[in-house]
Scaffold this motif. Structure first.
Motif, PDB file in Angstrom:
ATOM      1  N   ARG A   1       0.852  -1.203   0.000  1.00  0.00           N
ATOM      2  CA  ARG A   1       0.000   0.000   0.000  1.00  0.00           C
ATOM      3  C   ARG A   1       0.886   1.252   0.000  1.00  0.00           C
ATOM      4  O   ARG A   1       0.846   2.057   0.942  1.00  0.00           O
ATOM      5  CB  ARG A   1      -0.956   0.004   1.194  1.00  0.00           C
ATOM      6  N   PRO A   2       1.709   1.464  -1.018  1.00  0.00           N
ATOM      7  CA  PRO A   2       2.601   2.628  -1.044  1.00  0.00           C
ATOM      8  C   PRO A   2       1.855   3.955  -1.016  1.00  0.00           C
ATOM      9  O   PRO A   2       2.434   4.986  -0.685  1.00  0.00           O
ATOM     10  CB  PRO A   2       3.370   2.446  -2.363  1.00  0.00           C
ATOM     11  N   GLU A   3       0.562   3.919  -1.355  1.00  0.00           N
ATOM     12  CA  GLU A   3      -0.218   5.158  -1.308  1.00  0.00           C
ATOM     13  C   GLU A   3      -0.556   5.581   0.122  1.00  0.00           C
ATOM     14  O   GLU A   3      -0.909   6.736   0.373  1.00  0.00           O
ATOM     15  CB  GLU A   3      -1.515   5.001  -2.119  1.00  0.00           C
ATOM     16  N   ASP A   4      -0.435   4.655   1.081  1.00  0.00           N
ATOM     17  CA  ASP A   4      -0.738   4.954   2.486  1.00  0.00           C
ATOM     18  C   ASP A   4       0.084   4.011   3.365  1.00  0.00           C
ATOM     19  O   ASP A   4      -0.466   3.167   4.062  1.00  0.00           O
ATOM     20  CB  ASP A   4      -2.241   4.778   2.748  1.00  0.00           C
ATOM     21  N   PRO A   5       1.412   4.150   3.369  1.00  0.00           N
ATOM     22  CA  PRO A   5       2.257   3.118   3.972  1.00  0.00           C
ATOM     23  C   PRO A   5       2.167   3.000   5.490  1.00  0.00           C
ATOM     24  O   PRO A   5       2.294   1.896   6.025  1.00  0.00           O
ATOM     25  CB  PRO A   5       3.673   3.526   3.542  1.00  0.00           C
ATOM     26  N   VAL A   6       1.965   4.103   6.213  1.00  0.00           N
ATOM     27  CA  VAL A   6       1.959   4.005   7.680  1.00  0.00           C
ATOM     28  C   VAL A   6       0.555   4.013   8.267  1.00  0.00           C
ATOM     29  O   VAL A   6       0.367   3.699   9.432  1.00  0.00           O
ATOM     30  CB  VAL A   6       2.806   5.125   8.335  1.00  0.00           C
ATOM     31  N   ARG A   7      -0.430   4.382   7.481  1.00  0.00           N
ATOM     32  CA  ARG A   7      -1.844   4.403   7.885  1.00  0.00           C
ATOM     33  C   ARG A   7      -2.071   5.357   9.068  1.00  0.00           C
ATOM     34  O   ARG A   7      -1.154   5.673   9.813  1.00  0.00           O
ATOM     35  CB  ARG A   7      -2.347   3.001   8.230  1.00  0.00           C
ATOM     36  N   GLY A   8      -3.312   5.771   9.220  1.00  0.00           N
ATOM     37  CA  GLY A   8      -3.652   6.690  10.299  1.00  0.00           C
ATOM     38  C   GLY A   8      -3.394   8.135   9.893  1.00  0.00           C
ATOM     39  O   GLY A   8      -2.656   8.428   8.956  1.00  0.00           O
ATOM     40  N   TRP A   9      -4.029   9.065  10.637  1.00  0.00           N
ATOM     41  CA  TRP A   9      -3.903  10.485  10.309  1.00  0.00           C
ATOM     42  C   TRP A   9      -2.780  11.167  11.082  1.00  0.00           C
ATOM     43  O   TRP A   9      -2.069  12.001  10.544  1.00  0.00           O
ATOM     44  CB  TRP A   9      -5.216  11.228  10.588  1.00  0.00           C
ATOM     45  N   VAL A  10      -2.650  10.863  12.359  1.00  0.00           N
ATOM     46  CA  VAL A  10      -1.621  11.497  13.186  1.00  0.00           C
ATOM     47  C   VAL A  10      -0.956  10.449  14.066  1.00  0.00           C
ATOM     48  O   VAL A  10      -1.533   9.395  14.344  1.00  0.00           O
ATOM     49  CB  VAL A  10      -2.197  12.627  14.071  1.00  0.00           C
ATOM     50  N   ALA A  11       0.268  10.761  14.496  1.00  0.00           N
ATOM     51  CA  ALA A  11       1.035   9.886  15.375  1.00  0.00           C
ATOM     52  C   ALA A  11       1.999  10.769  16.162  1.00  0.00           C
ATOM     53  O   ALA A  11       2.211  11.928  15.817  1.00  0.00           O
ATOM     54  CB  ALA A  11       1.796   8.846  14.560  1.00  0.00           C
ATOM     55  N   PRO A  12       2.596  10.239  17.227  1.00  0.00           N
ATOM     56  CA  PRO A  12       3.570  11.039  17.972  1.00  0.00           C
ATOM     57  C   PRO A  12       4.711  11.491  17.071  1.00  0.00           C
ATOM     58  O   PRO A  12       5.246  10.704  16.291  1.00  0.00           O
ATOM     59  CB  PRO A  12       4.067  10.076  19.052  1.00  0.00           C
ATOM     60  N   ALA A  13       5.078  12.745  17.179  1.00  0.00           N
ATOM     61  CA  ALA A  13       6.222  13.253  16.425  1.00  0.00           C
ATOM     62  C   ALA A  13       7.515  12.825  17.114  1.00  0.00           C
ATOM     63  O   ALA A  13       7.639  12.973  18.333  1.00  0.00           O
ATOM     64  CB  ALA A  13       6.164  14.773  16.320  1.00  0.00           C
ATOM     65  N   ASP A  14       8.442  12.285  16.359  1.00  0.00           N
ATOM     66  CA  ASP A  14       9.757  12.032  16.923  1.00  0.00           C
ATOM     67  C   ASP A  14      10.402  13.389  17.205  1.00  0.00           C
ATOM     68  O   ASP A  14      10.505  14.237  16.297  1.00  0.00           O
ATOM     69  CB  ASP A  14      10.614  11.245  15.933  1.00  0.00           C
ATOM     70  N   PRO A  15      10.836  13.658  18.436  1.00  0.00           N
ATOM     71  CA  PRO A  15      11.374  14.991  18.756  1.00  0.00           C
ATOM     72  C   PRO A  15      12.562  15.392  17.886  1.00  0.00           C
ATOM     73  O   PRO A  15      12.661  16.555  17.459  1.00  0.00           O
ATOM     74  CB  PRO A  15      11.772  14.869  20.230  1.00  0.00           C
ATOM     75  N   HIS A  16      13.462  14.442  17.609  1.00  0.00           N
ATOM     76  CA  HIS A  16      14.615  14.766  16.777  1.00  0.00           C
ATOM     77  C   HIS A  16      14.174  15.083  15.342  1.00  0.00           C
ATOM     78  O   HIS A  16      14.707  15.994  14.707  1.00  0.00           O
ATOM     79  CB  HIS A  16      15.609  13.610  16.769  1.00  0.00           C
ATOM     80  N   ALA A  17      13.194  14.339  14.833  1.00  0.00           N
ATOM     81  CA  ALA A  17      12.680  14.622  13.493  1.00  0.00           C
ATOM     82  C   ALA A  17      12.006  15.987  13.448  1.00  0.00           C
ATOM     83  O   ALA A  17      12.129  16.718  12.453  1.00  0.00           O
ATOM     84  CB  ALA A  17      11.689  13.535  13.073  1.00  0.00           C
ATOM     85  N   ALA A  18      11.284  16.342  14.509  1.00  0.00           N
ATOM     86  CA  ALA A  18      10.613  17.635  14.548  1.00  0.00           C
ATOM     87  C   ALA A  18      11.619  18.784  14.525  1.00  0.00           C
ATOM     88  O   ALA A  18      11.418  19.793  13.830  1.00  0.00           O
ATOM     89  CB  ALA A  18       9.726  17.730  15.791  1.00  0.00           C
ATOM     90  N   VAL A  19      12.715  18.648  15.277  1.00  0.00           N
ATOM     91  CA  VAL A  19      13.755  19.681  15.259  1.00  0.00           C
ATOM     92  C   VAL A  19      14.455  19.702  13.900  1.00  0.00           C
ATOM     93  O   VAL A  19      14.717  20.778  13.329  1.00  0.00           O
ATOM     94  CB  VAL A  19      14.771  19.446  16.390  1.00  0.00           C
ATOM     95  N   LEU A  20      14.738  18.529  13.355  1.00  0.00           N
ATOM     96  CA  LEU A  20      15.376  18.456  12.044  1.00  0.00           C
ATOM     97  C   LEU A  20      14.502  19.109  10.977  1.00  0.00           C
ATOM     98  O   LEU A  20      15.007  19.793  10.077  1.00  0.00           O
ATOM     99  CB  LEU A  20      15.646  16.986  11.703  1.00  0.00           C
ATOM    100  N   ALA A  21      13.183  18.927  11.079  1.00  0.00           N
ATOM    101  CA  ALA A  21      12.263  19.576  10.126  1.00  0.00           C
ATOM    102  C   ALA A  21      12.379  21.092  10.207  1.00  0.00           C
ATOM    103  O   ALA A  21      12.376  21.790   9.182  1.00  0.00           O
ATOM    104  CB  ALA A  21      10.826  19.140  10.411  1.00  0.00           C
TER     105      ALA A  21
END
Length: 320
Positions: A118-138
């Motif tokens: 399902r590459p069109e929706d690989p992780v499923r769901g609308w929201v999930a916890p943000a990884d803090p390091h990913a959020a800062v990197l963004a």
């Protein structure tokens, strides 16, 4: 901005984006009085990851509303319909990433082999916890990509976006507690009631994160008992109420660091921490770095420091 070959910079209304052949990094700054609120919008032809720097109320595909805040990452699939409403006078402040191949599905398949189907929706769901390091990197990526005085390096930009995706996918599946599983699904009516209550609680937390909040206060606002709120909050968002509040406070402080340089004690109090030491401890636990060290790094240095050694060496050789 004078982009390097392979990087295209576009601006349309409240949105701005840089594109390569495989990736798009975008940002949106939409004031509450701008167009685009309250009407149906659609994501593009690829799944995306979106980090909200200010809380926004969003309803995906006529589902119950969710609050996109600094504590979560939005993970809509291809061509997802959504309707948004502002929560604060800031309106919408979002950084988002699109990877136009199967990279996201391949990352998810490490935890859920069915993701490749399902590459069109690989992780499923609308929201999930943000990884803090990913959020800062963004946030660092946004400053790097849209710096008018220093065009972005395509390789560093693309590899950093993959790193955001890696960290995000890992944290999403870790929050679910088992490979490939989503939180248990109650009846449609109960689920909508739960999500409505959680959205109310999240909105109250975001609007009052600088205050001393109690579980009793938050559960009263959500019209659930404290114990029941804790259970459904963790089931649907993959983190506790306290973890959510801490992420909102820390990531809000990250955004404010340049404006409060040299006044960390005052920033700590503004962000809801009891002291400078409390702020530093929260940064160290969540991000592994102090506020001063994080603020001292410009975006380009931070990205190079968080890319694998081999790539950094390659970049240095290329620019030598």
């Amino acid at each position: 901005m004078h982009p390097r070959p392979g990087i295209i910079h576009e601006r349309e209304g409240a949105s701005e984006a840089v594109h390569s052949s495989r990736f798009t990094l975008g940002r949106e700054r939409r004031a509450p009085h701008d167009d685009g609120w309250g009407s149906a919008q659609f994501t593009g032809a690829s799944p995306l990851l979106a980090f909200s720097l200010a809380p926004v109320r969003v309803r995906f595909h006529d589902d119950a509303p969710v609050i996109l805040s600094p504590a979560v990452v939005a993970t809509p699939g291809r061509s997802s319909e959504y309707v948004r409403q502002p929560v604060t006078p800031e309106g919408q402040r979002t950084v988002w990433f699109i990877i136009r191949d199967d990279t996201l599905a391949r990352l998810a398949s490490t935890y859920d082999p069915g993701a490749m189907e399902r590459p069109e929706d690989p992780v499923r769901g609308w929201v999930a916890p943000a990884d803090p390091h990913a959020a800062v990197l963004a946030r660092k990526l946004e400053r790097y990509a849209f710096n008018p005085d220093a065009p972005p390096d395509p390789l560093l930009l693309e590899e950093s976006m993959i790193r955001v995706a890696e960290l995000s996918v890992r944290t999403i599946y870790a929050s679910r507690g088992a490979v490939g599983t989503l939180p248990r699904r109650p009846s449609a009516r109960s689920r909508r009631l739960h999500l409505d209550a959680i959205a109310t609680a999240c909105e109250h937390i975001c609007l009052n994160s600088g205050e001393a909040l109690s579980l009793a206060e938050i559960s009263d606002i959500a019209e659930l008992s404290p114990g029941y709120l804790c259970r459904v909050f963790r089931e649907h968002l993959g983190m506790s109420v306290h973890q959510y509040l801490t992420r909102v406070r820390v990531l809000d402080a990250v955004d404010q660091l340049p404006s409060w340089r040299g006044r960390l004690s005052a920033l700590a109090r503004r962000s809801g921490f009891s002291s400078h030491a409390h702020l530093v401890t929260a940064f160290q636990r969540l991000l592994g770095v102090s506020p001063s060290d994080l603020d001292a790094d410009d975006a380009g240095r931070w990205l190079e420091r968080t890319t694998p050694f081999a790539t950094r060496a390659g970049l240095r050789r290329r620019h030598a």
